[in-house]
Design a protein around this motif. Sequence first.
Motif, PDB file in Angstrom:
ATOM      1  N   PHE A   1       9.362  15.255  23.258  1.00 53.56           N
ATOM      2  CA  PHE A   1       8.523  14.754  24.727  1.00 53.56           C
ATOM      3  C   PHE A   1       9.561  14.390  25.595  1.00 53.56           C
ATOM      4  O   PHE A   1      10.906  13.549  24.590  1.00 53.56           O
ATOM      5  CB  PHE A   1       7.780  14.043  24.189  1.00 53.56           C
ATOM      6  N   ASP A   2       9.814  14.662  26.893  1.00 55.58           N
ATOM      7  CA  ASP A   2      10.726  14.418  27.543  1.00 55.58           C
ATOM      8  C   ASP A   2      11.308  12.204  27.242  1.00 55.58           C
ATOM      9  O   ASP A   2      12.518  12.643  27.506  1.00 55.58           O
ATOM     10  CB  ASP A   2      10.881  15.067  28.896  1.00 55.58           C
ATOM     11  N   THR A   3      10.424  11.836  27.295  1.00 60.03           N
ATOM     12  CA  THR A   3      10.722  10.493  26.980  1.00 60.03           C
ATOM     13  C   THR A   3      11.035   9.735  26.182  1.00 60.03           C
ATOM     14  O   THR A   3      11.718   9.414  25.648  1.00 60.03           O
ATOM     15  CB  THR A   3       9.229   9.717  27.602  1.00 60.03           C
ATOM     16  N   THR A   4      10.697  10.872  25.326  1.00 57.88           N
ATOM     17  CA  THR A   4      10.894  10.582  23.227  1.00 57.88           C
ATOM     18  C   THR A   4      12.428  11.086  23.486  1.00 57.88           C
ATOM     19  O   THR A   4      13.040   9.943  22.500  1.00 57.88           O
ATOM     20  CB  THR A   4      10.591  11.249  22.434  1.00 57.88           C
ATOM     21  N   ARG A   5      13.121  11.887  24.506  1.00 58.06           N
ATOM     22  CA  ARG A   5      14.305  12.193  24.049  1.00 58.06           C
ATOM     23  C   ARG A   5      15.254  11.615  24.766  1.00 58.06           C
ATOM     24  O   ARG A   5      16.165  10.637  24.079  1.00 58.06           O
ATOM     25  CB  ARG A   5      14.376  13.631  24.308  1.00 58.06           C
ATOM     26  N   ALA A   6      14.522  11.435  25.605  1.00 56.32           N
ATOM     27  CA  ALA A   6      15.329   9.923  26.661  1.00 56.32           C
ATOM     28  C   ALA A   6      15.796   8.771  26.222  1.00 56.32           C
ATOM     29  O   ALA A   6      16.530   7.890  26.299  1.00 56.32           O
ATOM     30  CB  ALA A   6      14.748   9.684  28.023  1.00 56.32           C
ATOM     31  N   ASN A   7      14.054   8.274  25.603  1.00 56.55           N
ATOM     32  CA  ASN A   7      14.404   6.538  24.049  1.00 56.55           C
ATOM     33  C   ASN A   7      15.843   6.877  23.835  1.00 56.55           C
ATOM     34  O   ASN A   7      16.460   5.748  23.537  1.00 56.55           O
ATOM     35  CB  ASN A   7      13.154   6.519  24.533  1.00 56.55           C
ATOM     36  N   ILE A   8      16.039   7.987  22.453  1.00 55.78           N
ATOM     37  CA  ILE A   8      16.075   8.141  21.850  1.00 55.78           C
ATOM     38  C   ILE A   8      17.780   8.564  22.240  1.00 55.78           C
ATOM     39  O   ILE A   8      18.527   7.170  22.075  1.00 55.78           O
ATOM     40  CB  ILE A   8      16.034   9.572  21.035  1.00 55.78           C
ATOM     41  N   GLU A   9      18.420   9.019  23.403  1.00 56.12           N
ATOM     42  CA  GLU A   9      19.399   9.163  23.957  1.00 56.12           C
ATOM     43  C   GLU A   9      20.347   8.052  23.886  1.00 56.12           C
ATOM     44  O   GLU A   9      20.754   8.077  24.317  1.00 56.12           O
ATOM     45  CB  GLU A   9      19.679  10.844  24.537  1.00 56.12           C
ATOM     46  N   PHE A  10      19.155   7.673  25.383  1.00 52.41           N
ATOM     47  CA  PHE A  10      19.257   6.108  25.770  1.00 52.41           C
ATOM     48  C   PHE A  10      19.997   5.177  24.627  1.00 52.41           C
ATOM     49  O   PHE A  10      21.218   4.354  25.539  1.00 52.41           O
ATOM     50  CB  PHE A  10      17.998   5.278  26.757  1.00 52.41           C
ATOM     51  N   SER A  11      20.147   5.485  24.425  1.00 50.51           N
ATOM     52  CA  SER A  11      20.346   4.454  22.328  1.00 50.51           C
ATOM     53  C   SER A  11      21.283   4.137  22.293  1.00 50.51           C
ATOM     54  O   SER A  11      22.103   3.503  21.097  1.00 50.51           O
ATOM     55  CB  SER A  11      18.797   4.468  21.587  1.00 50.51           C
ATOM     56  N   GLY A  12      21.587   5.493  22.512  1.00 46.45           N
ATOM     57  CA  GLY A  12      23.302   6.266  21.945  1.00 46.45           C
ATOM     58  C   GLY A  12      22.704   7.229  20.504  1.00 46.45           C
ATOM     59  O   GLY A  12      23.752   8.116  20.109  1.00 46.45           O
ATOM     60  N   ALA A  13      21.700   7.510  20.125  1.00 47.32           N
ATOM     61  CA  ALA A  13      20.980   8.193  18.991  1.00 47.32           C
ATOM     62  C   ALA A  13      20.829   9.970  19.412  1.00 47.32           C
ATOM     63  O   ALA A  13      20.982   9.685  21.260  1.00 47.32           O
ATOM     64  CB  ALA A  13      20.245   7.690  18.770  1.00 47.32           C
ATOM     65  N   GLU A  14      20.883  10.307  18.511  1.00 50.20           N
ATOM     66  CA  GLU A  14      20.456  12.163  18.496  1.00 50.20           C
ATOM     67  C   GLU A  14      19.558  12.133  18.285  1.00 50.20           C
ATOM     68  O   GLU A  14      19.070  11.999  18.350  1.00 50.20           O
ATOM     69  CB  GLU A  14      21.978  13.078  18.337  1.00 50.20           C
ATOM     70  N   ALA A  15      19.055  13.161  19.322  1.00 49.42           N
ATOM     71  CA  ALA A  15      16.976  14.120  19.203  1.00 49.42           C
ATOM     72  C   ALA A  15      17.480  15.779  18.962  1.00 49.42           C
ATOM     73  O   ALA A  15      17.870  16.307  19.973  1.00 49.42           O
ATOM     74  CB  ALA A  15      16.418  13.864  20.374  1.00 49.42           C
ATOM     75  N   ILE A  16      16.965  15.867  17.823  1.00 52.35           N
ATOM     76  CA  ILE A  16      16.762  17.036  17.351  1.00 52.35           C
ATOM     77  C   ILE A  16      15.542  17.812  16.763  1.00 52.35           C
ATOM     78  O   ILE A  16      15.042  17.405  16.170  1.00 52.35           O
ATOM     79  CB  ILE A  16      18.179  17.707  15.925  1.00 52.35           C
ATOM     80  N   ASP A  17      15.424  19.017  18.645  1.00 54.35           N
ATOM     81  CA  ASP A  17      14.015  19.520  17.870  1.00 54.35           C
ATOM     82  C   ASP A  17      14.375  20.284  17.129  1.00 54.35           C
ATOM     83  O   ASP A  17      15.201  21.680  16.632  1.00 54.35           O
ATOM     84  CB  ASP A  17      13.781  20.908  19.299  1.00 54.35           C
ATOM     85  N   CYS A  18      13.155  20.778  16.009  1.00 52.84           N
ATOM     86  CA  CYS A  18      13.620  21.297  14.739  1.00 52.84           C
ATOM     87  C   CYS A  18      11.888  22.280  14.904  1.00 52.84           C
ATOM     88  O   CYS A  18      10.960  22.168  14.077  1.00 52.84           O
ATOM     89  CB  CYS A  18      13.341  20.693  13.578  1.00 52.84           C
ATOM     90  N   VAL A  19      11.866  22.895  15.645  1.00 53.32           N
ATOM     91  CA  VAL A  19      10.350  23.600  15.656  1.00 53.32           C
ATOM     92  C   VAL A  19      10.120  25.955  14.509  1.00 53.32           C
ATOM     93  O   VAL A  19      11.172  25.191  14.646  1.00 53.32           O
ATOM     94  CB  VAL A  19       9.831  24.027  16.723  1.00 53.32           C
ATOM     95  N   THR A  20       9.170  24.956  13.989  1.00 52.52           N
ATOM     96  CA  THR A  20       9.177  26.522  13.817  1.00 52.52           C
ATOM     97  C   THR A  20       9.574  28.023  14.180  1.00 52.52           C
ATOM     98  O   THR A  20       9.135  27.934  15.593  1.00 52.52           O
ATOM     99  CB  THR A  20       7.486  27.126  12.838  1.00 52.52           C
ATOM    100  N   PRO A  21       9.876  28.641  13.799  1.00 47.87           N
ATOM    101  CA  PRO A  21      10.751  29.834  14.657  1.00 47.87           C
ATOM    102  C   PRO A  21       9.044  30.922  15.078  1.00 47.87           C
ATOM    103  O   PRO A  21       9.374  31.437  16.145  1.00 47.87           O
ATOM    104  CB  PRO A  21      11.344  30.376  13.235  1.00 47.87           C
ATOM    105  N   VAL A  22       8.002  30.458  14.945  1.00 45.34           N
ATOM    106  CA  VAL A  22       6.703  31.501  15.021  1.00 45.34           C
ATOM    107  C   VAL A  22       6.589  31.067  16.282  1.00 45.34           C
ATOM    108  O   VAL A  22       6.662  31.897  17.208  1.00 45.34           O
ATOM    109  CB  VAL A  22       5.796  31.337  14.320  1.00 45.34           C
ATOM    110  N   ALA A  23       7.079  29.860  16.480  1.00 46.07           N
ATOM    111  CA  ALA A  23       7.068  29.496  18.136  1.00 46.07           C
ATOM    112  C   ALA A  23       7.244  30.073  19.424  1.00 46.07           C
ATOM    113  O   ALA A  23       7.425  30.333  20.442  1.00 46.07           O
ATOM    114  CB  ALA A  23       7.278  27.669  18.169  1.00 46.07           C
ATOM    115  N   ALA A  24       8.599  31.131  18.956  1.00 44.32           N
ATOM    116  CA  ALA A  24       9.473  31.769  19.604  1.00 44.32           C
ATOM    117  C   ALA A  24       9.074  33.173  20.288  1.00 44.32           C
ATOM    118  O   ALA A  24       9.431  33.482  20.562  1.00 44.32           O
ATOM    119  CB  ALA A  24      11.033  31.812  19.158  1.00 44.32           C
ATOM    120  N   GLN A  25       7.695  33.570  19.474  1.00 40.40           N
ATOM    121  CA  GLN A  25       7.600  34.639  19.737  1.00 40.40           C
ATOM    122  C   GLN A  25       6.170  34.547  20.216  1.00 40.40           C
ATOM    123  O   GLN A  25       5.235  34.064  19.651  1.00 40.40           O
ATOM    124  CB  GLN A  25       6.803  34.684  17.582  1.00 40.40           C
ATOM    125  N   PRO A  26       6.544  34.529  21.646  1.00 35.14           N
ATOM    126  CA  PRO A  26       4.877  34.120  22.273  1.00 35.14           C
ATOM    127  C   PRO A  26       4.214  35.340  22.540  1.00 35.14           C
ATOM    128  O   PRO A  26       2.863  34.710  22.377  1.00 35.14           O
ATOM    129  CB  PRO A  26       6.113  34.452  24.060  1.00 35.14           C
TER     130      PRO A  26
END
Length: 461
Positions: A127-152
Amino acid sequence: MPEQFNTVIEPFRIKTVEPITLTTRAQREKYLAEASYNPFKLKSEQVIIDLLTDSGTSAMSAAQWSGMMQGDESYAGSVSWQRLERVIRDLTGYPYILPTHQGRAAERILYGHLGGRGKTFLSNTHFDTTRANIEFSGAEAIDCVTPVAAQPESDFPFKGNADVERMDALISERGSENIGAVILTVTNNSGGGQAVSMANAREVRDLCRRHGVLFILDACRIAENAWFIKQDEEGYGEKSSRDIAREMFDLADGCVMSAKKDALVNMGGFLALKDEELADHCTSLLIITEGYTTYGGLSGRDMEAVATGLEEIFNEDYLRYRTRSTAYLGEHLDRLGVPVIKPIGGHAVYINAGEFYDHLPVEQYPGQSLVCELYKVGGVRSVEIGSVMFGKYDEQGKLVPAPRELVRLAIPRRVYTQSHVDYLIEVFGRVQELRSSAPGYRIVREPRFLRHFTADFEPVG
Ligand code: F0G
């Protein structure tokens, strides 16, 4: 709930009402321009139906309000804290519980401690605040969602699932010692409010065990997620939503929870952990930035409301009504030909604005355009979840767009009735008629982090 009837009614009566100020289109056009075409900057009385968020916008029950009168405001050892701690421990099974004023405070404490340069976090979708808190610490946040999610068009019920194979490869590539945590967000808010299956949570648990990596649940909509598991995952139909949620908590090493969602309160959150040493580190940070261990960022009365909310949320008549009313909106929009993300999630309907406004390039933010049209036409406030929220710039200053240009209609809990939803459907009919004339937008001012909250826009052309 008498199940032989088709109409799923609101399983509550309304005791207190809050007036809505009705406005004209001309007024709304003026208000939107004054807000620099960013609905976050509108005043709430300028909005007719507010679907900006389901967070902190719930109507509390009579039991929650009366509980607030019982709030014990003692600095240390408050009775209200003892109750909240007991309720969270009974629900999650986690021994160490840290109260925070909302979800992102729990995130800052936990991910601030686990993060830092060189660390990587993996999630089905941050989520955006999750990503922001992780990136603010200097770390990297990578999304790994199931490929089915891309099939609307796919109706797969668990499109919130994590792509465990990709996570596995990334952990091997980066080294398990460099992984801050694996975070499973249930339901997957930014991915479309989609549910995560228990089988997927189990796979994530196995993966984390195998690599010796911490597994954290972002549990802010875990009751709605449990209801979807009960409906759609084999073997869960006879279990209670609460038992299903407990089974999921058991798989993880801890959770962050914004109580402003499923716990039906206007403010509150917590961090809960199994590991004592990690909890000790987090407790020091809690005291420095939130408050003492028996209130965190909360007053005693808020803790009473959270405790009662956590008990109410697993009422299955409520969960049936809640998910049904969201689906009702989504199904009607689908019938109108509005491209909605399927299946319809628990707390929101997501619209593919990139497809809806296919005359607008991503650089003109089709999601922002839809958000502005919905406000102008019907006084409806919604939120863009696309390249305004998640877009980045490359070294040449060119926009690197988000994977999808979505708009979220988030439904506050126990707030709007069927006729409000019917009004929304009518508004969409009108927005659709005006489709080809909707303008694009450009950003004229933006901050460094979380730009969607405060950026200024102007229409293009
Ligand atoms: N995690 C998820 C999945 C969320 O949806 C949110 C908030 C948070 C963490 C942070 O919680 O707001 O209490 O600090 N989501 C809201 C939304 C803001 O509109 O979806 P918070």
